[in-house]
Motif scaffolding. Structure first.
Motif, PDB file in Angstrom:
ATOM      1  N   ALA A 165      -1.863   6.380   5.403  1.00  0.00           N
ATOM      2  CA  ALA A 165      -0.656   7.165   5.156  1.00  0.00           C
ATOM      3  C   ALA A 165       0.559   6.262   5.059  1.00  0.00           C
ATOM      4  CB  ALA A 165      -0.441   8.208   6.252  1.00  0.00           C
ATOM      5  N   VAL A 166       1.476   6.610   4.162  1.00  0.00           N
ATOM      6  CA  VAL A 166       2.724   5.863   3.996  1.00  0.00           C
ATOM      7  C   VAL A 166       3.811   6.861   3.644  1.00  0.00           C
ATOM      8  CG1 VAL A 166       2.204   5.373   1.571  1.00  0.00           C
ATOM      9  CG2 VAL A 166       3.842   3.941   2.789  1.00  0.00           C
ATOM     10  N   GLN A 183      -4.461   2.815   8.593  1.00  0.00           N
ATOM     11  CA  GLN A 183      -3.209   2.124   8.331  1.00  0.00           C
ATOM     12  C   GLN A 183      -2.130   3.187   8.145  1.00  0.00           C
ATOM     13  OE1 GLN A 183      -2.475  -1.240   8.115  1.00  0.00           O
ATOM     14  NE2 GLN A 183      -4.569  -1.817   8.644  1.00  0.00           N
ATOM     15  N   VAL A 184      -0.937   2.961   8.727  1.00  0.00           N
ATOM     16  CA  VAL A 184       0.155   3.919   8.585  1.00  0.00           C
ATOM     17  C   VAL A 184       1.476   3.159   8.596  1.00  0.00           C
ATOM     18  CG1 VAL A 184       0.177   4.390  11.082  1.00  0.00           C
ATOM     19  CG2 VAL A 184       1.234   6.014   9.496  1.00  0.00           C
ATOM     20  N   TYR A 185       2.356   3.493   7.643  1.00  0.00           N
ATOM     21  CA  TYR A 185       3.645   2.827   7.528  1.00  0.00           C
ATOM     22  C   TYR A 185       4.716   3.837   7.162  1.00  0.00           C
ATOM     23  CZ  TYR A 185       0.707  -1.333   7.324  1.00  0.00           C
ATOM     24  OH  TYR A 185      -0.227  -2.297   7.622  1.00  0.00           O
ATOM     25  N   TRP A 186       5.930   3.563   7.634  1.00  0.00           N
ATOM     26  CA  TRP A 186       7.071   4.385   7.258  1.00  0.00           C
ATOM     27  C   TRP A 186       8.320   3.529   7.249  1.00  0.00           C
ATOM     28  CZ3 TRP A 186       4.425   4.933  11.884  1.00  0.00           C
ATOM     29  CH2 TRP A 186       5.115   4.568  13.033  1.00  0.00           C
ATOM     30  N   ASP A 287     -12.341   8.354   0.359  1.00  0.00           N
ATOM     31  CA  ASP A 287     -11.221   7.962   1.207  1.00  0.00           C
ATOM     32  C   ASP A 287     -10.050   8.910   0.948  1.00  0.00           C
ATOM     33  OD1 ASP A 287     -12.528   5.549   2.152  1.00  0.00           O
ATOM     34  OD2 ASP A 287     -12.087   4.664   0.189  1.00  0.00           O
ATOM     35  N   ILE A 288      -9.016   8.807   1.792  1.00  0.00           N
ATOM     36  CA  ILE A 288      -7.817   9.620   1.599  1.00  0.00           C
ATOM     37  C   ILE A 288      -6.571   8.764   1.779  1.00  0.00           C
ATOM     38  CG2 ILE A 288      -7.833  10.427   4.008  1.00  0.00           C
ATOM     39  CD1 ILE A 288      -6.691  13.118   2.884  1.00  0.00           C
ATOM     40  N   LEU A 289      -5.615   8.965   0.883  1.00  0.00           N
ATOM     41  CA  LEU A 289      -4.320   8.301   0.922  1.00  0.00           C
ATOM     42  C   LEU A 289      -3.244   9.378   0.924  1.00  0.00           C
ATOM     43  CD1 LEU A 289      -2.401   5.825   0.607  1.00  0.00           C
ATOM     44  CD2 LEU A 289      -2.726   6.054  -1.872  1.00  0.00           C
ATOM     45  N   ALA A 290      -2.486   9.461   1.994  1.00  0.00           N
ATOM     46  CA  ALA A 290      -1.384  10.422   2.102  1.00  0.00           C
ATOM     47  C   ALA A 290      -0.069   9.697   1.845  1.00  0.00           C
ATOM     48  CB  ALA A 290      -1.369  11.068   3.483  1.00  0.00           C
TER      49      ALA A 290
END
Length: 556
Positions: A165-166, A183-186, A287-290
């Motif tokens: 997620a980003v 993995q996660v970023y903001w 897979d999943i990408l948010a």
């Protein structure tokens, strides 16, 4: 894992695309049998404050990414069906398939009176156990999210699935990714960051380096499309002047970067880098990408929804999405996209007065908790300070916790009478009234205000009563630079959002009838053969095949 405690299970390692998870203690199982031809990557995109109204207004002008999505399954009147139409609750519905009543995310923030040090405002994506006394900073976490996201279900069925997620906001990334996230970023300040205790990955470091160069150098204004000319007009809102902005970037100005189309472009650039780094869409299971794009919300709050700024923002976003999809195409990934929003939005009253909506207004001070506390404190001989609490002049209100039940009941009744006599208030609903309302089962556009409130109500966090302002009343008493317009009402301009699904080769269609964002997760789960325990979703599976096929199959 806390978010999956309702469905605790033993994972069985399996390298093949067919996997199963059996439950402990009689809890239901989740399993996955990936169908032949299933997409290898789910791309779930949320555009913060992208209302169905603004989608309809700009639809004929889109030539990039939005234009591609309109060739798929188009639900132009989707609903964030609950009443608390804010960023955190809205994002919590999209990939959990659950309304805020079940996600536990009833608002962007709420009042916690369980501590001995006095009431405190709790942010929806904050681990309050790690709060440092006197600090204005916080530790971002999905700790308050009570149900699994789709990515967590996918990893529960097969740990090989990647959940990424980003976002431009921590709450966007964490509410769509959940607890078990690879993995996660903001965006924060002048760079992308991640969870406390994790190091930035190489791709995030590279993206931050590129942004550092841009911030140091600055950038020129964006061009105004010719067809935006009628929106290029200055409007005064308190001390702020809006309507003619072009988003020129001064050197070193991180906030100007944030409130501009550049933030969305950077978020999508990072998403592409993560596709390569994590080899998304190349695994044995999907897979999943948010991706949560926040600039439309920042621009909407700062300048409203109908000025030159929003016209530039949506034009640039359309182009950025087109480039993003082209990047995925170039990599040969078989992907499916869903695009929606966490909530809608409403323009500033000062401009609406000039555009045939004279009844739009800013909320008056009589609706504030301070005014109510003063009036009712005097009546009952109670200390006025902190008698009635809220995080703004609408939504949830709390009574001081040390009051006895009888006094609390009288205060709720009196507050309801006082507020409903105000010409700007539509209705006040007590927690008891909301809790007694059955969860709605009809189409969301037909829901009563009590039903909309019920979809947002969770006894862990909700207030003692809820205040709904009349349609067109904006809960910003005094506009200021950066904050002239908002959302958060139970009205359809804040509830209605587009829901668009697209996959190469799919038979597209348009369905104008109302569906909900909680329908997204079960619909995507069906596409990849993921069988979720019955009752885990508030939403239903949508058949995304416009022909004779049925994408819901056996899970319908």
């Amino acid at each position: 894992m806390k978010s999956l405690s309702r469905y605790a299970a033993v994972l069985l390692a399996c390298a093949a695309p067919v996997v199963s998870v059996f439950a402990q203690d009689g809890a239901p199982a989740v399993s996955q049998q990936v169908p032949a031809g299933a997409p290898k990557l789910i791309v779930a995109i949320s555009i913060d404050q992208f209302s169905a109204d603004i989608f309809a207004q700009y639809r004929q002008r889109f030539t990039g990414g939005f234009a591609r999505l309109t060739q798929g399954a188009v639900f132009p009147a989707g609903f964030q069906s609950h009443a608390a139409t804010e960023t955190c609750p809205g994002h919590s519905t999209i990939l959990t398939g659950n309304r805020p009543a079940h996600t536990g995310i009833i608002a962007n923030s709420w009042i916690d009176q369980s501590v001995t040090t006095g009431p405190k405002v709790v942010y929806c994506a904050e681990d309050v156990s790690k709060r440092t006394a006197g600090s204005k900073d916080y530790v971002a976490s999905p700790v308050h999210l009570l149900v699994p996201t789709l990515g967590e279900w996918m990893k529960k069925a097969n740990p090989a699935a990647r959940n990424i997620a980003v976002s431009g906001k921590d709450r966007g990334a964490l509410m769509m990714g959940g607890h078990d996230i690879d993995q996660v970023y903001w965006w924060k300040g002048k760079q992308f960051v991640t969870l406390a205790g994790r190091e930035l990955g190489a791709t995030a470091v590279a993206e931050n380096a590129e942004i550092d160069k841009l911030l140091a150098k600055g950038a020129p204004a964006f061009p105004l499309p010719a067809w935006c000319g009628r929106q290029d007009r200055a409007v005064q809102a308190g001390t702020a002047t809006v309507g003619t902005g072009r988003f020129a970037l001064k050197a070193g100005e991180g906030d100007q970067f944030r409130v501009s189309p550049r933030l969305d472009r950077a978020t999508l650039d990072l998403a592409v880098k993560l596709v390569d780094e994590q080899k998304l869409g190349k695994n044995s299971v999907p897979d999943i990408l948010a991706v949560s794009l926040s600039a439309t919300d920042y621009v909407g709050h700062a300048t409203g929804t109908e000025g030159a700024e929003m016209c530039i923002q949506l034009t640039q976003l359309d182009m950025a999405l087109g480039d993003f999809f082209a990047s995925l195409d170039k990599r040969g990934i078989d992907y499916v996209v869903v695009l929606t929003a966490d909530h809608g939005g409403f323009d500033l009253p000062e401009r609406l007065h000039e555009q045939a909506l004279e009844k739009s207004a800013r909320v008056n001070s009589a609706v504030s908790p301070e005014a109510l506390s003063a009036t009712l404190g005097k009546k009952y001989g109670l200390e006025a300070k902190g008698l009635i609490l809220s995080d703004g002049p609408s939504g949830d209100y709390w009574l001081r916790r040390d009051l006895d039940p009888g006094t609390k009941g009288k205060l709720v009744d009196d507050a309801k009478a006082l507020l409903e006599a105000d010409p700007q208030v539509e209705v006040v609903l007590s927690a008891a009234e909301i809790a007694a309302t059955p969860m709605p089962t009809t189409s969301p556009e037909t829901w009563t205000l009590a039903e909309r409130a019920r979809a947002s109500y969770n006894p862990l966090h909700s207030g003692d009563f809820v205040v709904f302002l009349k349609r067109g009343v904006v809960p910003i008493p005094a506009p200021r630079a950066g904050y002239v317009a908002t959302h958060g009402s139970p009205w359809d301009y804040d509830r209605r959002v587009p829901i668009l699904f697209w996959r190469k080769g799919m038979t597209g269609f348009e369905q104008p009838s109302g569906v909900e964002t909680v329908d997204i997760a079960p619909s995507l789960a069906a596409l990849i053969g993921l069988k979720i325990p019955q009752g885990a979703f508030d939403g239903r599976c949508l058949d995304l095949d416009g022909g004779t096929g049925n994408t819901c199959g056996a899970v319908k």
